[in-house]
Enzyme design. Structure first.
Site, mmCIF file in Angstrom:
data_model
loop_
_atom_site.group_PDB
_atom_site.id
_atom_site.type_symbol
_atom_site.label_atom_id
_atom_site.label_comp_id
_atom_site.label_asym_id
_atom_site.label_seq_id
_atom_site.Cartn_x
_atom_site.Cartn_y
_atom_site.Cartn_z
ATOM 1 C CB ILE A 59 18.989 -39.382 1.887
ATOM 2 C CG1 ILE A 59 19.250 -38.254 2.886
ATOM 3 C CG2 ILE A 59 18.902 -38.869 0.446
ATOM 4 C CD1 ILE A 59 20.646 -37.638 2.753
ATOM 5 C CB CYS A 60 13.543 -38.323 3.273
ATOM 6 S SG CYS A 60 13.493 -38.626 5.047
ATOM 7 N NE ARG A 61 13.231 -30.023 6.168
ATOM 8 C CZ ARG A 61 12.407 -29.212 6.753
ATOM 9 N NH1 ARG A 61 11.119 -29.376 6.647
ATOM 10 N NH2 ARG A 61 12.866 -28.206 7.459
ATOM 11 N N GLY A 63 14.840 -38.094 7.824
ATOM 12 C CA GLY A 63 15.093 -39.508 8.086
ATOM 13 C C GLY A 63 13.863 -40.370 8.278
ATOM 14 C CG MET A 87 18.401 -34.163 1.709
ATOM 15 S SD MET A 87 20.048 -34.447 0.990
ATOM 16 C CE MET A 87 20.441 -32.806 0.371
#
Length: 108
Positions: A59-61, A63, A87
């Site tokens: 996961i990141c902010r 995708g 996120m």
């Protein structure tokens, strides 16, 4: 090269192995409790910290970074899926977060 899957945040439950690849300042502001944090640029050097047999949810902010990392991990023999929406989707779904700052957790 084998492609990784994209999954929604609904694929994450208690006990899911989550790998957060955002930068340190993003992680400190707010993250999923129990997630492992390795910034995207540190992944190759810290690969030995990951279990190739563990099903990782990256996961990141939003995708993008997590998509690239999950693709790279799968190409290198790891089991990884990208969490679509990242996120931002986690916050939109009102899922719980923790922070390292002592302030209310937030996504930067």
């Amino acid at each position: 090269m084998t492609n990784s899957e994209n999954v929604s945040i609904d694929a994450i439950s208690e006990g899911t192995a989550v790998l957060d690849v955002r930068e340190d300042y993003e992680w400190e502001a707010g993250h999923i409790e129990g997630a492992r944090h390795i910034p995207v640029n540190d992944i190759p050097a810290r690969l030995d910290e990951l279990d190739p047999d563990e099903d990782l949810h990256v996961i990141c902010r939003t995708g993008g970074r997590s998509f690239r990392v999950s693709e790279w991990l799968v190409a290198n023999g790891y089991s990884a899926v990208n969490v679509s929406g990242g996120m931002d989707a986690w916050v939109e779904a009102s899922r719980p977060m923790v922070s390292e700052t002592g302030e209310e957790p937030r996504v930067l």
